[in-house]
Design an enzyme around this catalytic site. Sequence first.
Site, mmCIF file in Angstrom:
data_model
loop_
_atom_site.group_PDB
_atom_site.id
_atom_site.type_symbol
_atom_site.label_atom_id
_atom_site.label_comp_id
_atom_site.label_asym_id
_atom_site.label_seq_id
_atom_site.Cartn_x
_atom_site.Cartn_y
_atom_site.Cartn_z
ATOM 1 N N ASP A 152 -17.350 -24.658 6.204
ATOM 2 C CA ASP A 152 -17.943 -25.085 4.932
ATOM 3 C C ASP A 152 -19.334 -24.533 4.692
ATOM 4 O O ASP A 152 -19.737 -24.341 3.560
ATOM 5 C CB ASP A 152 -17.945 -26.612 4.849
ATOM 6 C CG ASP A 152 -16.531 -27.140 4.716
ATOM 7 O OD1 ASP A 152 -15.964 -27.023 3.619
ATOM 8 O OD2 ASP A 152 -15.980 -27.637 5.705
ATOM 9 N N TYR B 223 -13.208 -32.988 0.612
ATOM 10 C CA TYR B 223 -14.047 -33.770 1.526
ATOM 11 C C TYR B 223 -15.462 -33.965 0.992
ATOM 12 O O TYR B 223 -15.992 -33.118 0.285
ATOM 13 C CB TYR B 223 -14.141 -33.056 2.881
ATOM 14 C CG TYR B 223 -13.344 -33.748 3.962
ATOM 15 C CD1 TYR B 223 -13.855 -34.864 4.611
ATOM 16 C CD2 TYR B 223 -12.082 -33.314 4.318
ATOM 17 C CE1 TYR B 223 -13.121 -35.526 5.583
ATOM 18 C CE2 TYR B 223 -11.339 -33.968 5.296
ATOM 19 C CZ TYR B 223 -11.865 -35.077 5.917
ATOM 20 O OH TYR B 223 -11.151 -35.733 6.867
HETATM 21 CU CU LIG Z 1 -11.032 -35.439 8.635
#
Ligand SMILES: [Cu+2]
Length: 699
Positions: free
Chosen positions: A328, A412
Amino acid sequence: MIIDTSSIAGYAIFREEPTDAVPDLSKSRSTHPLNQLSIEEIRAASKIIREYAGSKPLKFNCLTLREPKKHEYVAFRDRRGPRPDRRAFAIILEKGTPNIAEVIVNLNQSVVEDWKVVQDVGPILTLEDLDVCERVARADPRVIEACREIGITDMSKVYIDAWAIGFDHRWGTERRLQQGLVYYRNSESDNQYAHPLDFTVILDTEKEEVLAVDIRRVNGERTAPSFEEHNYMPDYVGDSYEENRLKPIDIVQPEGVSFRMRGSELHWAGFKMHIGFNYREGIVISDVRLDDHHGQRVRKLFNRISLAEMVVPYGNPDHPHQRKHAHDEGEYGMGLMTNSLKLGCDCKGAIHYLDAIMCTSSGEPAVVQNAICIHEEDNGLVYKHTDYRDGTVISARDRKLIISQIITAANYDYAFYHIFTLDGTYKLEVKLTGMLNTYCLHPSETAAPYGTEVAPAITAHNHQHIFSLRVDPEIDGPNNSIVQNDAVLTDAPLGSAENLYGNGFYCKKTPLRTAKEAAANYCYETSRSWDIINPSSINPSTKKPVAYKILNNNCPTLLAKPGSMLAKRAAFARKSLWVVPYEDYQLFPAGDYVCQSTGELGHPYNKTIADWVAQDGSVENTDIVCYIQFGLTHFPRTEDFPIMPAEPVSVMLRASNFFVKNPALWVPPTHIAVDKSSENAFAQKQQVCCGKSDVPSKL
Ligand SMILES: [Cu+2]
Ligand SMILES: *[C@@H]1O[C@H](CO)[C@@H](O)[C@H](O)[C@H]1NC(C)=O
Ligand SMILES: *[C@@H]1O[C@H](CO)[C@@H](O)[C@H](O)[C@H]1NC(C)=O
């Protein structure tokens, strides 16, 4: 000053009015050398770069502070050298060509100092790059056909999350690729992760074209989507809120906060530090020093702390799931994905915010307001003792200084809390929340062993989250070493004179002298930890070097076969600790360019931790950098659906024989009950623990 609010991929980015005037920087008041580039500096740097490039059309991938070289900064800080010039660093795509240039601009002299063309590398995918995915894929005939085949004809209900691709051999690095993960929404606010579709879309970011639609057929068949709703927004679950069950909790700081800010420099409870921010690492904490009350001096702790990389590998071996191993930071940027924070929601109490200043693809400044939250929290007790004989009590309360940011990486969400406490501890706590990455199950399939069926016909694959915390220590000065601590039994056998009762154990100390020796893993059996020591600063009591201890016992093993693409691309995640000699501008353990990297050793423009460690430099009594890997292995639970309760994971650096005694003894106790004959004025005040907001419960 802010005139136009536009939203890029849903993030709050506020654009400044474009202008041709170059601000006169020589007139601006002196800037801390580690401050982010200002709005004016971004404008000036992009203008200088454009003029240098002439008629070539450019796309700015990044434009950020080029931090001064460490020795220059330290000389300036210690008043031994001149103020370093302000510099900008940019990665530029020359549009229509495969050329990528790394550019250094000297802002004091208004010149391009370096224009280096690099090849065979994948620059970060910015939010603007990722914005291409949904727009282009939705309109593509192959995507429309793939949807039609499973009964979906309204393309406005199809949503496509843009991801980096990992690596795909079909295209190598000639094209800037991304993959789109496809979902359906019954309505605009419906949770798309309850309706994952069975295909992914591969796109060329620059050409804005779909290259392939990878459909995962099971026994030659498509998987029908599930349209069953699993929602978490108030439209759907509002009726189940029980407002009266929870009374409000307000944090009261009647006299304000205990920290002071001068620009981006922060003073708190004896700590001093600088708070920086960039598009890639997000928060950068530099020059951390602490008043040692007992020695009446300011002591150096850390030169620089930042999150240097992270990886989220998914464990389902079926194509195309192997491509899901998002880095990320290196692929999207912790700064670019950062949220604009809201008072009372993301942090409570008296909050100080700092903005983040980044740049758009056209080289204009982009400001994320309230990107960094700085606040204090009560942290329970720092110490307490009751004398059981007469009830004499003393106790003092701890508190935390928290410097935080929250990012959204497609499904996320990660909150990063850099925490300092009154005993001299630094801790990075990460909270994981947001949405599971989901996939549809064909009726012939089971979720096990590679996932959990979190709702009927919806699987969430096993995955890991491994973070790399980069700590450039400066424990009482620049020259530090690493010692591994293992709790072990005394070798001498039970019954022998040396260990008659068999209870002997001690801390076995192993100096890790080179980068290869210092590539270490956690060991649960020996409660392993590592000391960052300064061999020339001796604790007068222990007569041994002072240390800060790395406490990292959340170190999942990277679950990838040796030699696999993942093990190479995420080589940094193979060890809990790496220590390398300091080099200026060597920051990112998965490489400066992570998109579509293969992780092979010896890339001319893209070295990784594996390359640095292969040189096996000395890490003994010299300027060193530690990369500390921590995280968790996530077997999704039904409780993680449809939105995950925040899960914390952390790593800590704690003083270890660094101070001569408890460094929090200066903290005024909040509770003292002593013999009335005490002569001490403070004790006689009979201080009470409670503040104005502490009251007996009315139950
Ligand atoms: Cu996770
Ligand atoms: C360079 O520019 C910065 C920011 O404008 C200024 O604070 C600094 O004094 C300048 N440095 C020199 C050596 O002129
Ligand atoms: C640190 O070590 C280097 C040699 O590695 C030496 O030149 C330097 O003087 C040392 N610095 C301090 C502050 O001890």
